[in-house]
Design an enzyme around this catalytic site. Structure first.
Site, PDB file in Angstrom:
ATOM      1  N   HIS A  92       0.981  -1.175  -0.087  1.00 29.67           N
ATOM      2  CA  HIS A  92      -0.320   0.155  -0.016  1.00 29.67           C
ATOM      3  C   HIS A  92       0.904   1.497   0.089  1.00 29.67           C
ATOM      4  O   HIS A  92       2.052   1.627   0.700  1.00 29.67           O
ATOM      5  CB  HIS A  92      -0.756   0.355   1.347  1.00 29.67           C
ATOM      6  CG  HIS A  92      -1.352   1.544   1.468  1.00 29.67           C
ATOM      7  ND1 HIS A  92      -2.820   1.449   1.193  1.00 29.67           N
ATOM      8  CD2 HIS A  92      -1.603   2.610   1.778  1.00 29.67           C
ATOM      9  CE1 HIS A  92      -3.619   2.503   1.881  1.00 29.67           C
ATOM     10  NE2 HIS A  92      -2.321   3.825   2.265  1.00 29.67           N
ATOM     11  N   ASP A 123     -10.102  -4.567  -4.067  1.00 34.70           N
ATOM     12  CA  ASP A 123     -10.545  -3.835  -2.642  1.00 34.70           C
ATOM     13  C   ASP A 123     -10.995  -3.541  -2.221  1.00 34.70           C
ATOM     14  O   ASP A 123     -11.757  -2.386  -1.265  1.00 34.70           O
ATOM     15  CB  ASP A 123      -9.615  -2.447  -2.868  1.00 34.70           C
ATOM     16  CG  ASP A 123      -8.874  -2.297  -1.589  1.00 34.70           C
ATOM     17  OD1 ASP A 123      -9.276  -2.444  -1.029  1.00 34.70           O
ATOM     18  OD2 ASP A 123      -8.918  -0.637  -1.074  1.00 34.70           O
ATOM     19  N   HIS A 172      -3.445  -1.132  -5.790  1.00 37.68           N
ATOM     20  CA  HIS A 172      -4.625  -0.492  -5.791  1.00 37.68           C
ATOM     21  C   HIS A 172      -4.212   1.044  -6.805  1.00 37.68           C
ATOM     22  O   HIS A 172      -3.901   2.172  -5.785  1.00 37.68           O
ATOM     23  CB  HIS A 172      -5.639   0.056  -5.158  1.00 37.68           C
ATOM     24  CG  HIS A 172      -4.661   0.485  -3.310  1.00 37.68           C
ATOM     25  ND1 HIS A 172      -4.293   1.484  -2.976  1.00 37.68           N
ATOM     26  CD2 HIS A 172      -5.519   0.072  -2.148  1.00 37.68           C
ATOM     27  CE1 HIS A 172      -4.083   0.855  -1.863  1.00 37.68           C
ATOM     28  NE2 HIS A 172      -4.813   0.402  -1.392  1.00 37.68           N
ATOM     29  N   PHE A 178     -13.270   5.312   4.734  1.00 32.99           N
ATOM     30  CA  PHE A 178     -12.627   4.898   3.222  1.00 32.99           C
ATOM     31  C   PHE A 178     -13.272   3.623   3.063  1.00 32.99           C
ATOM     32  O   PHE A 178     -12.865   2.541   3.471  1.00 32.99           O
ATOM     33  CB  PHE A 178     -10.748   4.876   3.064  1.00 32.99           C
ATOM     34  CG  PHE A 178     -10.332   6.781   3.072  1.00 32.99           C
ATOM     35  CD1 PHE A 178     -10.027   7.130   2.482  1.00 32.99           C
ATOM     36  CD2 PHE A 178      -9.736   6.880   4.354  1.00 32.99           C
ATOM     37  CE1 PHE A 178      -9.902   8.942   2.339  1.00 32.99           C
ATOM     38  CE2 PHE A 178      -8.660   8.195   4.845  1.00 32.99           C
ATOM     39  CZ  PHE A 178      -9.216   9.140   3.712  1.00 32.99           C
TER      40      PHE A 178
HETATM   41  O1  DOR Z   1     -10.166   2.742   0.781  1.00 34.17           O
HETATM   42  C1  DOR Z   1     -10.221   1.561   1.831  1.00 34.17           C
HETATM   43  N1  DOR Z   1     -10.352   1.114   2.742  1.00 34.17           N
HETATM   44  N2  DOR Z   1      -8.871   2.063   1.330  1.00 34.17           N
HETATM   45  C2  DOR Z   1      -7.572   0.871   2.036  1.00 34.17           C
HETATM   46  O2  DOR Z   1      -6.379   0.989   1.606  1.00 34.17           O
HETATM   47  C3  DOR Z   1      -8.133   0.513   3.169  1.00 34.17           C
HETATM   48  C4  DOR Z   1      -9.140   0.154   3.279  1.00 34.17           C
HETATM   49  C5  DOR Z   1     -10.243  -0.533   4.566  1.00 34.17           C
HETATM   50  O3  DOR Z   1      -9.414  -1.771   5.563  1.00 34.17           O
HETATM   51  O4  DOR Z   1     -11.248  -0.295   4.820  1.00 34.17           O
HETATM   52 ZN    ZN Z   2      -4.940  -0.401   0.957  1.00 35.93          ZN
END
Ligand code: DOR
Ligand code: ZN
Length: 457
Positions: A184, A307, A237, A325
Site C-alpha cells: 500500500h 479492494d 490499488h 475510506f
Molecule cells: O479505502 C480503503 N479502505 N483503502 C484502504 O487502504 C483500506 C480500506 C479499508 O480497510 O477500509
Molecule cells: Zn490499501
C-alpha cells in the site's frame, strides 16, 4: 478425503480461458471437483446439465485484495457474508487483508481465519499476513511463521510501511520466503488529513486533498528498494498516471514488480466527492483513468482487484471528513469493468485474464485461474449483455457503501462454481436449471451424492 461432486455439463457456452488462448463456443464437463473436458461437444448422460447458451464460461475470478473484516469488525462484514458477496461477484478465490482486530500478524490468527473460512466461507479464502507486528510499522512480523501458516504475501494495507529500514528488512525476509510484499503506497506526510484527490475539486470544495505524489513517492521508493534486494513487490490499488509510468519503467529494467487496479479507479473520478465514493487512494482524474486503462492493456498493470472494503452505515453517514475510506466492491466489480469492454476500451479476453490467470500467477497458484483439464473446477459463468441496476439493499455484503447505487450495468454473473460445487446461481436461471444445481450449504435432495464436507483443503 473429498466425496464425489455431481458431474456437471456446462453446455454451449463461450469458453474463454486466456491462459490457454481459448475462445470458442463449446461444452465443459466437471466431475469429482475437477474440470474433465473443455471445448467441443461433450455427451455425459449422468451429468446435470447447465445450458450456457449466450453466456461466457471462464476461469473463476481471483481477488487479490479484499477486506473480510473478521476477526474484530463483524458489524462491517463476516467471512460468511463477505464470501457470499464474493461468489455473487464471480470470485472463486479471495485474498483477505490482515487489517482486522486483532491483525493477522501471527500463525494462530491466520489459522483461525482459515478454519473459519473453511467452515463458513463459500469461496476459497487465502489470508495475507501483516508486514509489521500490530501493523504499527515498527517491527517486522514473524514472517516465516506466517509463511508456514500459508499466507500468500505480506501487507499492512490501509497503512504504508513508512520506515524505510523496516521495509528493507521486510523485503529481505519476504524474498527469502519466496512471497511478495503487497504494498500500500502512501506517503503519510503528504496525505495526512486528506479526504479526496488533491486537485480541481478539492480546491473548489475547500477539502484537504491527497496528492498523486503521495502515492508516487512511495511507489518510487519501494521499487528502488525492491531493486536493491532483488525482491518481489506487488503494488495495490494503483491510482495515478505517475505510478503507472514508474511501474512501466521498473518492469523494463527487470525489477520484480506486479500491480493491480480497482474497478472504481478505472471508472470514477474525483468529481464524486461524497461519503460512499470516499476511498483510499482517492478517485483521481480522467487523465489518470486513461493511463490506468492503457497500463492494464499493455500489461504494466497485471490484475484487477476489488479492494472490497465494507463499512457500516454509521461509518459512512457522517461528515465527509469523518467518513471511513472504502467501497463495498465484490458485487459490482464485473458489471463495472464490463463497461470498459462495451465501450471498446479493452477486449473481453484481456479483461478475464486480469481477473483470473494473472492474479493466480501473482500468488503462485496458477491452478486456481485456469480451465485446464485436471484443474480444480473453479469456474465463473456470466452473461456479458445482461443489464441490471445496482441496489445495495440487496447486497449479500453487510457493506452497502457503494458509489454505484442506481447505476445500470451491462454484464452479470450467473453461476459461480467452487471446486465443482455451486457457490452462487442467479435467481433468474430457469427453474429447471435451478433445481438441478444445489447450492453449497443447501439441503441435499434425495439421491444427490454432494459432499457435506467442506470444499476447502
Ligand atoms: O479505502 C480503503 N479502505 N483503502 C484502504 O487502504 C483500506 C480500506 C479499508 O480497510 O477500509
Ligand atoms: Zn490499501
Amino acid at each position: 478425503m473429498k466425496h464425489e461432486s455431481f458431474p456437471l455439463l456446462i453446455h454451449n457456452g463461450r469458453i474463454i480461458d486466456p491462459g490457454q488462448n481459448i475462445d470458442q463456443v463449446g461444452d465443459l464437463l466437471v466431475a469429482d471437483h475437477k474440470i474433465v473436458r473443455v471445448g467441443g461437444s461433450v455427451t455425459a448422460d449422468q451429468a446435470k446439465k447447465l445450458d450456457a447458451t449466450g453466456l461466457v464460461v471462464c476461469p473463476g475470478f481471483i481477488d487479490l485484495h479484499c477486506h473480510l473484516r473478521e476477526p474484530g469488525f463483524e458489524d462491517k462484514e463476516t467471512i460468511a457474508t463477505g464470501t457470499k458477496a464474493a461468489a455473487i461477484g464471480g470470485f472463486t478465490t479471495v485474498c483477505c487483508m490482515p487489517n482486522t482486530d486483532p491483525p493477522l500478524d501471527n500463525r494462530a490468527r491466520v489459522d483461525w481465519v482459515k478454519a473459519k473460512a473453511s467452515r463458513e466461507g463459500v469461496v476459497h479464502v487465502l489470508p495475507i499476513g501483516c508486514v509489521t507486528k500490530g501493523r504499527k510499522g515498527e517491527e517486522i512480523s514473524p514472517m516465516a511463521e506466517l509463511a508456514e501458516a500459508g499466507v500468500v504475501g505480506f501487507s499492512d494495507d490501509g497503512e504504508p510501511v513508512s520506515n524505510l529500514q523496516v521495509m528493507r528488512c521486510a523485503l529481505e525476509c519476504s524474498h527469502r520466503l519466496g512471497l511478495p510484499i503487497i504494498d500500500h503506497c502512501e506517503d503519510k506526510e503528504l496525505s495526512r488529513g486528506g479526504i479526496i484527490n488533491e486537485g480541481r475539486v478539492s480546491a473548489r470544495l475547500g477539502l484537504k486533498g491527497i496528492p498523486a505524489a503521495s502515492e508516487e513517492i512511495m511507489v518510487a521508493r519501494d521499487l528502488a528498494v525492491a531493486k536493491l534486494i532483488g525482491a518481489r513487490i506487488h503494488i495495490v490499488h494503483v491510482s495515478t498516471c505517475g505510478s503507472v509510468e514508474l511501474i512501466r519503467q521498473a518492469k523494463e529494467k527487470g525489477i520484480l514488480v506486479t500491480a493491480e487496479v480497482t474497478p472504481h479507479h478505472l471508472t470514477l473520478t474525483e468529481e464524486l466527492a461524497y461519503a460512499n465514493a470516499k476511498v483510499n487512494p482517492p478517485l483521481r482524474t480522467e487523465d489518470d483513468i486513461k493511463c490506468l486503462i492503457v497500463g492494464l492493456k499493455e500489461g504494466v498493470i497485471d490484475a484487477i482487484a476489488t479492494d472490497h472494503a465494507p463499512h457500516t452505515l454509521k461509518d459512512k453517514k457522517c461528515y465527509l471528513e469523518l467518513a471511513a475510506f472504502g467501497i463495498s466492491g465484490f458485487e459490482t466489480a464485473l458489471g463495472c469493468v464490463m463497461s470498459l469492454v462495451h465501450n471498446g476500451e479493452i477486449d473481453l479476453s484481456t479483461l478475464i485474464s486480469k481477473l483470473s490467470c494473472e492474479p493466480a500467477k501473482i500468488i503462485g497458484k496458477s491452478e486456481l485461474g485456469t480451465l485446464k483439464a485436471g484443474s480444480p473446477a473453479n469456474i465463473t459463468i456470466f452473461d456479458p449483455n445482461r443489464e441490471w441496476v445496482v441496489n445495495s439493499s440487496s447486497f449479500a455484503s453487510k457493506g452497502k457503501n457503494t458509489p454505484f447505487e442506481g447505476y445500470q450495468f451491462k454484464g452479470k454473473v450467473m453461476v459461480t462454481i467452487v471446486d465443482g460445487r455451486i457457490a452462487y446461481r442467479d435467481e433468474s436461471l430457469s427453474s429447471h436449471v435451478m433445481k438441478s444445481l444445489f447450492l453449497i450449504g443447501e439441503d441435499v435432495g434425495e439421491g444427490d451424492e454432494r459432499s457435506e464436507e467442506s470444499h476447502h483443503d
